[in-house]
Design a protein around this motif. Structure first.
Motif, mmCIF file in Angstrom:
data_model
loop_
_atom_site.group_PDB
_atom_site.id
_atom_site.type_symbol
_atom_site.label_atom_id
_atom_site.label_comp_id
_atom_site.label_asym_id
_atom_site.label_seq_id
_atom_site.Cartn_x
_atom_site.Cartn_y
_atom_site.Cartn_z
ATOM 1 N N LEU A 323 -119.084 53.628 41.949
ATOM 2 C CA LEU A 323 -119.527 54.612 42.940
ATOM 3 C C LEU A 323 -118.439 54.963 43.950
ATOM 4 O O LEU A 323 -118.564 55.965 44.655
ATOM 5 C CB LEU A 323 -120.759 54.082 43.683
ATOM 6 N N ALA A 324 -117.424 54.145 44.070
ATOM 7 C CA ALA A 324 -116.370 54.395 45.068
ATOM 8 C C ALA A 324 -115.485 55.547 44.608
ATOM 9 O O ALA A 324 -114.911 55.506 43.524
ATOM 10 C CB ALA A 324 -115.533 53.140 45.293
ATOM 11 N N GLN A 325 -115.377 56.576 45.447
ATOM 12 C CA GLN A 325 -114.592 57.760 45.115
ATOM 13 C C GLN A 325 -113.787 58.195 46.335
ATOM 14 O O GLN A 325 -114.215 57.985 47.475
ATOM 15 C CB GLN A 325 -115.497 58.915 44.671
ATOM 16 N N PRO A 326 -112.610 58.810 46.128
ATOM 17 C CA PRO A 326 -111.876 59.377 47.267
ATOM 18 C C PRO A 326 -112.749 60.400 47.996
ATOM 19 O O PRO A 326 -113.449 61.205 47.369
ATOM 20 C CB PRO A 326 -110.659 60.042 46.611
ATOM 21 N N GLY A 327 -112.702 60.349 49.312
ATOM 22 C CA GLY A 327 -113.507 61.249 50.128
ATOM 23 C C GLY A 327 -114.769 60.622 50.667
ATOM 24 O O GLY A 327 -115.408 61.206 51.561
ATOM 25 N N ASP A 328 -115.186 59.447 50.156
ATOM 26 C CA ASP A 328 -116.374 58.786 50.688
ATOM 27 C C ASP A 328 -116.171 58.438 52.165
ATOM 28 O O ASP A 328 -115.100 57.961 52.568
ATOM 29 C CB ASP A 328 -116.670 57.492 49.910
ATOM 30 N N ARG A 329 -117.224 58.663 52.974
ATOM 31 C CA ARG A 329 -117.139 58.319 54.391
ATOM 32 C C ARG A 329 -116.937 56.814 54.555
ATOM 33 O O ARG A 329 -117.534 56.021 53.827
ATOM 34 C CB ARG A 329 -118.398 58.742 55.134
ATOM 35 N N ALA A 330 -116.112 56.461 55.516
ATOM 36 C CA ALA A 330 -115.819 55.048 55.745
ATOM 37 C C ALA A 330 -115.672 54.798 57.247
ATOM 38 O O ALA A 330 -115.204 55.661 57.987
ATOM 39 C CB ALA A 330 -114.545 54.625 55.016
ATOM 40 N N THR A 331 -116.097 53.612 57.660
ATOM 41 C CA THR A 331 -115.997 53.203 59.058
ATOM 42 C C THR A 331 -115.448 51.785 59.104
ATOM 43 O O THR A 331 -115.872 50.928 58.313
ATOM 44 C CB THR A 331 -117.373 53.242 59.742
ATOM 45 N N LEU A 332 -114.518 51.555 59.994
ATOM 46 C CA LEU A 332 -113.971 50.210 60.203
ATOM 47 C C LEU A 332 -114.384 49.736 61.589
ATOM 48 O O LEU A 332 -114.120 50.411 62.586
ATOM 49 C CB LEU A 332 -112.450 50.215 60.082
ATOM 50 N N GLU A 343 -113.467 55.939 62.467
ATOM 51 C CA GLU A 343 -114.042 56.760 61.409
ATOM 52 C C GLU A 343 -112.936 57.310 60.507
ATOM 53 O O GLU A 343 -111.869 57.705 60.970
ATOM 54 C CB GLU A 343 -114.837 57.928 61.998
ATOM 55 N N GLY A 344 -113.209 57.331 59.216
ATOM 56 C CA GLY A 344 -112.243 57.882 58.267
ATOM 57 C C GLY A 344 -112.921 58.152 56.939
ATOM 58 O O GLY A 344 -114.135 58.352 56.869
ATOM 59 N N ALA A 345 -112.140 58.164 55.890
ATOM 60 C CA ALA A 345 -112.649 58.409 54.545
ATOM 61 C C ALA A 345 -111.777 57.655 53.548
ATOM 62 O O ALA A 345 -110.608 57.343 53.827
ATOM 63 C CB ALA A 345 -112.656 59.901 54.218
ATOM 64 N N VAL A 346 -112.352 57.370 52.397
ATOM 65 C CA VAL A 346 -111.587 56.726 51.326
ATOM 66 C C VAL A 346 -110.488 57.678 50.873
ATOM 67 O O VAL A 346 -110.752 58.838 50.539
ATOM 68 C CB VAL A 346 -112.505 56.359 50.147
#
Length: 465
Positions: A323-332, A343-346
């Protein structure tokens, strides 16, 4: 018979017991009154008639359970994994030329811009090499000029040889014409002599002139051959001159390359920042001898890290890899920064699992304009893998048994009694779980209970707080 003293002692003992019983009774009454007041009835309630006093609730003896109702909206599929922070780019800066460290205007922690001077090495031999190669270049260019002049001379000689050859050909034509004329004159005089019209000596004179024209024609032909030979020689000299010019021009190219190389070697003495960043380490001070990397230098002068953009490395487990794809929302979320969220993205995925850990490398690029993120930090990376659906969801604590293959068991309260229901489960994020089927939006689902409940057990419910 007992004595009067015995009867008196017995009476005193009975009196003490009666006092003790009355004291216990009064203490019990006081306790009940205090509890009655704590129940919210107040002192005024103590004077109510017996018919108005509160009666015990019929459900007070039933087990109490906390219930929730399924919520619509489903659960967003996420993966929460540790994330390690790295500089987006890190470069160990080595010397390309050997020499003494002349100056180094930066130190650990210095922020630099692309092109800023980091260090300068004293390399006098490289400076002399530039001057020497420049002189050799000037010499090569002079040879080109000389070869070009020789080519011009050869071309002029060929032009002259062509003119001589043309003149020789014209002379042959003239001699051939003279010979033809003399031959006719000789024949005519011969006929006249045969008829005794002229003296024989005239025939001898004509023969002599004819022989002279023949000799002149032979001489002209020899001159033509000589002129043509000279023309060929002149043409050959032109070819040689052109080859000399090409060789001289090639020598100029070699000399120019040597000059460029010498200048590059000299330019290596000035080490500049490859990008905007910060100095994270230094290993030398001015005056130290620096060995070039080509000469075996193994320790870098400096290390430069780019920190305006950071690279967060996350190891995604096997169940989430697909399920992990470039563009997925990501938070650290970084604990060391007071749980600050970034806040960022894969940005990129490894597309390959590690065989030992069964995880895949995923990278998240995070802007770091204030420099809060630093190399080596870590935090919790939350990656949104799938959006939430329109399904119902429940707290995961509601699911008592998971029977596998996406199914489980929950307890419902219907008409005041406990029932068990088998449900089909969907996404589970650890707090909420999707319910695909088995319960409705209006059902009361048991969240917590203080007692073990069997199907059919009457219970008293209250909403979970």
């Amino acid at each position: 018979m007992s004595s009067p003293a015995t009867h008196a002692g017995a009476s005193r003992l009975a009196g003490r017991r009666a006092v003790r019983r009355w004291g216990l009774a009064l203490a019990l009454v006081a306790s009940i009154a205090a509890l009655y007041r704590l129940g919210g009835y107040g002192a005024a309630s103590e004077t109510r008639p017996a018919s108005l006093a509160p009666r015990p609730d019929a459900t007070s003896s039933l087990p109490r359970v906390e219930v929730v109702r399924p919520k619509a909206g489903g659960v967003e599929r996420q993966t929460v994994q540790p994330g390690s922070v790295h500089a987006f780019e890190t470069v160990d800066v080595y010397a390309m030329v050997s020499g003494y460290l002349k100056r180094q205007p930066v130190d650990i922690g210095t922020r630099v811009r692309k092109g800023d001077l980091l260090a300068e090495i004293d390399v006098p031999r490289e400076a002399e090499a530039v001057a020497e190669s420049a002189a050799l270049l000037a010499q090569a260019r002079a040879r080109v000029t000389q070869a070009a002049a020789q080519l011009a001379t050869a071309e002029a000689d060929r032009t002259a040889a062509e003119a001589v050859a043309a003149q020789a050909e014209a002379d042959i034509d003239r001699c051939v014409a003279d010979r033809s004329l003399e031959e006719k004159a000789f024949d005519r005089i011969g006929h006249l002599v045969q008829r005794s019209a002229v003296e024989p000596r005239l025939l001898d004179e004509e023969r002599h002139r004819l022989e002279l024209t023949v000799a002149a024609e032979k001489a002209a032909r020899i001159s033509l051959r000589a002129a043509r030979a000279k023309l060929q020689a002149a043409t050959a000299r032109i070819g040689q001159a052109r080859a000399d010019v090409a060789e001289a021009e090639a020598a100029v190219g070699v000399a120019e390359a040597r000059v460029a190389r010498a200048k590059v070697d000299l330019a290596y003495a000035r080490i500049v920042a490859p990008f905007d960043g910060v100095i994270t380490s230094r290993n030398y001070h001015p005056g130290a001898f620096i060995s070039s990397a080509a000469a075996g230098g193994r320790e870098p002068l400096l290390t430069v890290a780019r920190t305006d953009l950071m690279r967060v490395v996350v190891r995604v487990p096997d169940r989430d890899v697909a399920l992990a794809q470039p563009g997925d929302r990501a938070t650290l979320v970084v604990d060391a920064l007071g749980n600050r969220r970034f806040e960022g993205a894969v940005s990129r995925v490894g597309e390959s699992e590690d065989h030992a850990s069964r995880t895949m490398r995923v990278e998240i690029d995070l802007p770091n304009p204030d420099g809060a993120l630093r190399e080596g930090m870590y935090g919790r990376a939350v990656i949104a893998l799938e959006p939430s659906t329109g399904r119902l969801s429940l707290p995961t604590a509601c699911v008592l048994d998971r029977t596998g293959k996406g199914r489980g068991v929950v307890q419902l309260v219907r008409e005041g009694k406990v029932e068990r229901a088998s449900v089909e489960l969907g996404v589970d994020d650890g707090k909420l779980v999707e319910v695909v089927s088995g319960v409705g939006a209006g059902d009361q689902v048991v969240l917590r209970s203080g007692a073990s409940l069997e199907p059919g057990t009457p219970v008293a419910t209250r909403p979970a707080g």
